[in-house]
Design an enzyme around this catalytic site. Structure first.
Site, PDB file in Angstrom:
ATOM      1  N   ASP A 178     -11.113   2.868   4.294  1.00  0.00           N
ATOM      2  CA  ASP A 178     -11.266   1.466   4.068  1.00  0.00           C
ATOM      3  C   ASP A 178     -13.024   1.646   4.093  1.00  0.00           C
ATOM      4  O   ASP A 178     -13.387   0.425   3.485  1.00  0.00           O
ATOM      5  CB  ASP A 178     -10.911   0.478   5.339  1.00  0.00           C
ATOM      6  CG  ASP A 178      -9.628  -0.333   4.898  1.00  0.00           C
ATOM      7  OD1 ASP A 178      -9.535  -0.402   3.960  1.00  0.00           O
ATOM      8  OD2 ASP A 178      -9.064  -0.649   6.030  1.00  0.00           O
ATOM      9  N   LYS A 205       0.863  -1.274   0.213  1.00  0.00           N
ATOM     10  CA  LYS A 205       0.046   0.028   0.011  1.00  0.00           C
ATOM     11  C   LYS A 205       0.903   1.218   0.089  1.00  0.00           C
ATOM     12  O   LYS A 205       0.503   2.094  -0.766  1.00  0.00           O
ATOM     13  CB  LYS A 205      -0.877   0.010   1.148  1.00  0.00           C
ATOM     14  CG  LYS A 205      -2.044  -0.945   1.158  1.00  0.00           C
ATOM     15  CD  LYS A 205      -2.967  -1.233   2.255  1.00  0.00           C
ATOM     16  CE  LYS A 205      -3.842  -2.306   2.146  1.00  0.00           C
ATOM     17  NZ  LYS A 205      -4.252  -2.946   3.337  1.00  0.00           N
ATOM     18  N   GLN A 252      -4.210  -1.772   9.551  1.00  0.00           N
ATOM     19  CA  GLN A 252      -4.249  -3.311   8.936  1.00  0.00           C
ATOM     20  C   GLN A 252      -4.900  -4.164   9.745  1.00  0.00           C
ATOM     21  O   GLN A 252      -4.420  -4.331  10.938  1.00  0.00           O
ATOM     22  CB  GLN A 252      -2.730  -3.603   8.676  1.00  0.00           C
ATOM     23  CG  GLN A 252      -2.807  -4.900   7.869  1.00  0.00           C
ATOM     24  CD  GLN A 252      -3.181  -4.831   6.484  1.00  0.00           C
ATOM     25  OE1 GLN A 252      -3.247  -3.745   5.693  1.00  0.00           O
ATOM     26  NE2 GLN A 252      -4.081  -5.824   5.920  1.00  0.00           N
TER      27      GLN A 252
END
Ligand code: NAD
Length: 297
Positions: free
Chosen positions: A119, A52, A96
């Site tokens: 997200d 990422k 994460q």
């Protein structure tokens, strides 16, 4: 043989559009920033986070990374999130997953500023998605919507089967497919580990999204001829390779591609799109924050 849905190619187009958005923001004096937070020693999670960060660099997004010791108390993670929420140069905050067991995952997701929740997992953003007023669509299902559109696979009136009901993939995928909106309007069935007769549901499916995390368990004999098959699964299985494993999807590619009309490979299908849509949400957030009209790809 099925048409191969090339996720790498579609993701490259999306990334190119995002680089243009970054230029537009730069002309307005703004640079989008994405913060990733890792509280884990898991090697797969470490790989995902570094990918990422690399993706950010490639399109001109400022990547910020914070490691939190996996043994630290949950408050250490919450304090990190609070700091990133407060930073003007950070437009996206991504923790994460999974977080360690002693940390309440839901509390983590609630802690992220919904405006920076790229997200799309904060309850406010989940609610907005369900209500048909999404702020940030979760990256994997959004990427799948883009892939279907790129290959002119019409969801309108189609019978879709989503296998899996996770908060990350299955549920938001189903929610997008049922919306009265482009990329939606599908008659959608959600199957899961307690589904009584998966084969019967699949037999009628024009679109199959497999996200069960079970290696190669959907095979060609279960599919309707011509179906579009989207394989979300990323499963490590033992193999005689340098790393000692190989990655396979939830779909048995060889048999499925003889029956399907279109199919995503693993790797090179859904994965690159998931990564691209994170960048998309980050520039969207920066545009919102600075009042700049970025033309999203
Ligand atoms: P998860 O474990 O949270 O959810 C799996 C779901 O599948 C559950 O809802 C379960 O009910 C269902 N399921 C399990 N076994 C089943 C069976 N035999 N029949 C029907 N349903 C069954 O997983 P997740 O986070 O949704 O991820 C699913 C898979 O997708 C994993 O392999 C994961 O690594 C992968 N993934 C890939 C991407 C990507 O970008 N390509 C993104 C996220 C997840």
């Amino acid at each position: 043989m099925a048409e191969v849905i090339d996720g790498e190619a579609v993701a490259a187009e999306v990334r190119s559009g995002i680089a243009d958005c970054v230029d537009t923001l730069a002309s307005a004096g703004a640079r989008p920033g994405l913060a990733t937070v890792l509280m884990s020693d898991d090697s797969a999670s470490e790989t995902y986070v570094s990918m990422k960060q690399r993706d950010c660099e490639e399109v001109g997004i400022e990547g910020i990374h914070v490691d939190v010791d996996a043994d630290a108390p949950a408050t250490a993670l919450f304090d990190t999130i609070d700091d990133l929420n407060a930073r003007a140069d950070v437009h996206g905050v991504l923790v994460q997953l999974p977080v360690p067991e002693h940390v309440d995952r839901r509390a983590v997701l609630r802690r992220i500023d919904p405006e920076k929740d790229v997200d799309g997992f904060h309850p406010e953003n989940v609610g907005r998605l369900v209500a048909g007023d999404a702020r940030y669509k979760p990256c994997t299902p959004h990427g799948i919507q883009k892939l279907l559109a790129a290959y002119d696979i019409d969801t309108e009136g189609a019978d879709a089967v989503v296998i899996g009901r996770s908060d990350i993939v299955g549920k938001p995928m189903a929610n997008l497919l049922i919306q009265k909106a482009p990329g939606g309007n599908a008659t959608t069935t959600v199957c899961h580990s307690r589904t009584a007769d998966l084969e019967a549901k699949l037999a009628d499916a024009d679109i199959v999204v497999a996200a069960a995390g079970v290696p190669e368990f959907v095979d060609g004999s279960m599919l309707k001829p011509g179906a579009a098959v989207i394989d979300v699964g990323i499963n490590r299985v033992d193999a005689d390779t340098e790393k000692g494993y190989e990655l396979v999807g939830d779909v048995d590619y060889d048999s499925a591609s003889e029956v399907a009309g279109a199919i995503t490979p693993v790797p090179g299908g859904v994965g690159p799109m998931t990564r691209a849509m994170l960048l998309y949400n980050t520039v969207k957030s920066a545009g919102r924050r600075h009042g700049v009209d970025v033309t999203l790809p």
